[in-house]
Design an enzyme around this catalytic site. Structure first.
Site, PDB file in Angstrom:
ATOM      1  N   HIS A 191       0.815  -1.217   0.000  1.00  0.00           N
ATOM      2  CA  HIS A 191       0.000   0.000   0.000  1.00  0.00           C
ATOM      3  C   HIS A 191       0.845   1.262   0.000  1.00  0.00           C
ATOM      4  CE1 HIS A 191       0.602   0.998   4.323  1.00  0.00           C
ATOM      5  NE2 HIS A 191       0.606  -0.315   4.517  1.00  0.00           N
TER       6      HIS A 191
ATOM      7  N   CYS B 217       2.650  -5.252   6.734  1.00  0.00           N
ATOM      8  CA  CYS B 217       2.355  -4.864   5.359  1.00  0.00           C
ATOM      9  C   CYS B 217       3.571  -4.187   4.737  1.00  0.00           C
ATOM     10  CB  CYS B 217       1.159  -3.927   5.313  1.00  0.00           C
ATOM     11  SG  CYS B 217      -0.418  -4.739   5.669  1.00  0.00           S
TER      12      CYS B 217
END
Length: 532
Positions: A432, A451
């Site tokens: 992301h 992440c």
């Protein structure tokens, strides 16, 4: 008188020639013993018919139960190749090198047991080559023992018939190329390891970190050992000035170790300055072993994130298309090592806060600040319905009984930034964007909860959708909507999250070293039982 003298002389000459002719002896030609190939082949065939070693029998089936090592040059090439097993991180003595040399050097055609001894040597060399070849290609350790999330395909297999055929056809020089893993990275590591192992042993210089930076123009006692380490100067000269020559050497050293090449010696540069030759060798060996666990094409297939180098590469048709920095999980929240496919992109994502973050990190803040959710454009829900935060007494909850899900609405400060890239996995991680762009300037970028935060993520979305997927809708169309928009990829690229502390940087054509941020290599080095 003269005539009489002439005849006497003539008779003497004739008698002399006759005498010489009689003295010439024809030496009988002794026929040198010929190499008894057929006899050895017959011996091998009859021996294998009685053998209970199915592996050996299978190998010789590929040569029709005949001699595999038919000439001296093939044997010499094989012995030399075994002697260089150390360049693959393997101990040559495991493959009986000394014993093979001794047997080979003692073989004599005139020996009455030559046929049996030569056949026995052929067996021994064949099994040694088979064993070394398997260790080079497949490794000694099991990936799953070190990476619980491991789901990569097994490496490409090969048939013993192929390499036996090479040898039988006098191509033993190709053994190393045949058995070596086909990764470009493997060959770069092999070359660097060979160079290091052939370097003379030098004195290990301990570099003391003074807890402040050093740069060009400085002059103090901390500069001297660094000059000795990087420039190999004579310490008796006591040259303590940080000059231009040292600055250039520091820049090259920093590049080699994946650091910002500014010539300024700080914490991270001091860390690598204390790596000795053995440390570099161990890192190379650990990464050689890891490369044996993964098929070659999976390191230049689709999107590749190398966690230690904190770098993301996109490959197109086996060529590097683009590269960018990433932020990966910190030690306590490690990014998993796995293989998946990118399935869709979400523009203007809404962040669903993972329960571990919500209950452990955010709950204490909610207890201290009743406006925390409002300040960060967040809300809570329970059972799929939004709950008014002011109606909740958060003091009654802890990390084990927190009943709410926290969401962060789409905006410029959303933790996921403008876009996220989704792929199937069992660890709730994804790629992301991020509003915290400053972190990309750091050398060590392990800050996330698992992440992968991507530098220039909006540009990456364009590359994936326009350049690779062939879609034509302008991205501004999605961003302007102001709410989450999911766009599926027609070309679902492979995503490989890998862990290599040696990585080849194609931008400056150099093999680089990176910090073992998760402490994975230590266990591999320990279990390889290295002995050089």
């Amino acid at each position: 008188m003269k005539k009489t003298l002439f005849y006497i002389t003539l008779v003497l000459i004739v008698l002399s020639c006759k005498s010489k002719k009689e003295m010439v002896q024809v030496t009988p030609q002794i026929k040198a013993p010929t190499f008894p190939k057929e006899g050895i082949n017959h011996f091998i065939d009859s021996t294998l018919q009685l053998s209970k070693d199915s592996s050996l029998t299978q190998l010789y089936n590929f040569s029709n139960n005949k001699l595999i090592w038919k000439n001296d040059s093939s044997v010499e090439h094989a012995l030399k190749w075994i002697s260089e097993a150390c360049y693959h991180g393997l101990n040559v003595q495991k493959y009986q090198l000394d014993s093979l040399h001794n047997i080979w050097n003692k073989l004599e055609l005139s020996d009455s047991n030559f046929i049996a001894n030569r056949a026995s040597f052929d067996y021994s060399l064949t099994t040694a080559v088979q064993s070394l070849g398997r260790d080079i290609r497949y490794g000694k350790l099991n990936a799953e023992a070190y990476y619980k999330s491991w789901n990569f395909n097994k490496p490409e297999s090969y048939s013993d018939s192929t390499w036996v055929d090479l040898v039988v056809n006098n191509k033993a020089t190709e053994l190393n190329l045949f058995f070596s893993p086909k990764h470009k990275l493997y060959h770069h590591i092999y070359a660097e390891l060979k160079d290091l192992l052939n370097q003379p042993e030098g004195e290990t210089i301990q570099i003391i970190d003074p807890k402040f930076t050093l740069r060009q123009g400085d002059s103090n006692r901390y500069v001297l050992p660094i000059k000795q380490r990087l420039l190999n100067i004579d310490t008796s000269k006591h040259l303590m000035a940080f000059d231009a020559e040292l600055h250039d050497a520091v820049v090259l050293f920093q590049k080699k170790h994946g650091l910002t090449a500014d010539g300024i010696i700080g914490k991270n540069t001091y860390y690598y300055l204390n790596w000795d030759k053995q440390k570099h060798i161990e890192i190379l060996l650990a990464n050689q072993e890891k490369l044996r666990w993964i098929p070659a094409q999976q390191l230049n297939d689709g999107v590749v994130v190398n966690i230690p180098s904190m770098q993301l590469d996109i490959y197109r048709a086996d060529s590097l298309f683009s590269t960018r920095r990433v932020v990966v999980g910190k030690y306590d929240n490690q990014t998993p090592i796995l293989r998946s496919r990118l399935s869709y992109i979400v523009f203007n994502p809404c962040w669903t806060v993972p329960y571990s973050i919500a209950s452990k990190s955010m709950l204490p803040r909610l207890k201290k600040d009743s406006l925390y959710l409002q300040k960060h454009n967040m809300f809570i829900s329970q059972g799929g319905k939004e709950v008014v935060a002011d109606s909740v007494d958060f003091n009654q909850y802890n990390s084990t009984n927190f009943p709410f899900t926290i969401f962060q609405r789409t905006d410029a400060n959303n933790a996921l930034g403008a876009v996220k890239f989704m792929f199937h996995n069992n660890y709730s991680v994804y790629l992301h964007d991020t509003p915290s762009k400053r972190l990309f300037s750091k050398d060590i970028r392990a800050f996330s909860h698992g992440c992968v935060r991507v530098q220039n993520a909006k540009q990456m979305a364009e590359e994936l959708l326009f350049d690779i997927d062939g879609q034509t809708v302008p991205h501004s169309y999605y961003y302007k909507k102001g709410f989450p928009v999911k766009v599926h990829l027609k070309n679902r690229l492979m995503l490989n999250l890998v862990y290599f502390t040696c990585w080849y940087d194609e931008s400056d054509n150099q093999l680089k070293y990176y910090k073992d941020i998760y402490g994975k290599d230590y266990k591999i080095i320990r279990d390889l039982n290295l002995d050089f």
